[in-house]
Write an enzyme that holds these catalytic residues in place. Sequence first.
Site, PDB file in Angstrom:
ATOM      1  N   TYR A 150       0.609  -1.053   0.609  1.00  6.62           N
ATOM      2  CA  TYR A 150      -0.567  -0.122  -0.496  1.00  6.62           C
ATOM      3  C   TYR A 150       1.004   1.437  -0.145  1.00  6.62           C
ATOM      4  O   TYR A 150       0.327   1.932  -0.819  1.00  6.62           O
ATOM      5  CB  TYR A 150      -1.053  -0.684   1.436  1.00  6.62           C
ATOM      6  N   LYS A 197       1.466   3.948  -3.120  1.00  4.80           N
ATOM      7  CA  LYS A 197       1.069   5.934  -2.732  1.00  4.80           C
ATOM      8  C   LYS A 197       2.445   6.286  -3.215  1.00  4.80           C
ATOM      9  O   LYS A 197       2.425   7.709  -3.732  1.00  4.80           O
ATOM     10  CB  LYS A 197       1.060   6.091  -1.557  1.00  4.80           C
ATOM     11  N   PRO A 214      -1.608  13.102   3.902  1.00  6.47           N
ATOM     12  CA  PRO A 214      -1.788  12.858   5.817  1.00  6.47           C
ATOM     13  C   PRO A 214      -0.707  11.012   6.260  1.00  6.47           C
ATOM     14  O   PRO A 214      -0.516  10.428   5.397  1.00  6.47           O
ATOM     15  CB  PRO A 214      -3.305  12.191   5.269  1.00  6.47           C
ATOM     16  N   VAL A 245      -4.960   8.120   9.093  1.00  4.39           N
ATOM     17  CA  VAL A 245      -6.766   8.734   9.522  1.00  4.39           C
ATOM     18  C   VAL A 245      -7.096   8.508  10.205  1.00  4.39           C
ATOM     19  O   VAL A 245      -7.739   7.235  10.315  1.00  4.39           O
ATOM     20  CB  VAL A 245      -7.067   9.457   7.723  1.00  4.39           C
TER      21      VAL A 245
END
Length: 183
Positions: A22, A26, A49, A52
Amino acid sequence: LMIFALIYLFLRNYVLRKKIWYALSKILAEKAAWEFCGHNGIDLVTILPSFVIGPSLPPDLCSTASDVLGLLKGEKEKFQWHGRMGYVHIDDVALCHILVYEHQNSHGRYLCSSTVVDNNELVSLLSTRYPLLPIPERFELLDRPYYEFNTSKLTSLLGFKFKSIEEMFDDCIAWFDEQGYLC
């Protein structure tokens, strides 16, 4: 772009070794966006971010919410490997996007994170705040580097104020409770 290239190489190699797919997706997506915008004269601004936290719009759990719910129910497996993590409220992520969009001098990358804590700090805070939840007492200490995030581009330059970790988890836990996940 040179600093981004160095960061990219370090992170790509790290996530490849650890098989953190993952995170790799990104990194590669942002790299592709910067390259595309650079070749096409587009001014790109990114908000990055950390983990979250907060209420969710859809009633179904995303993987992040599922991990947090597991932690609140006493599961350690999904959180154990994190060691130390940055956290940010979902509302703050949305507000930061609006802030940089509306601020004409915004440029580059903006780290969006309220606080960074290790797992043992987090479970200590949560178990004190929510004594009725079966939150794990401790995690095995991992050999992970100490780090903080420099969010001064948002806080000092643009005047943003992040919500506290207590507010993040209060809102998240209230949402879980409203949805019936904490029964």
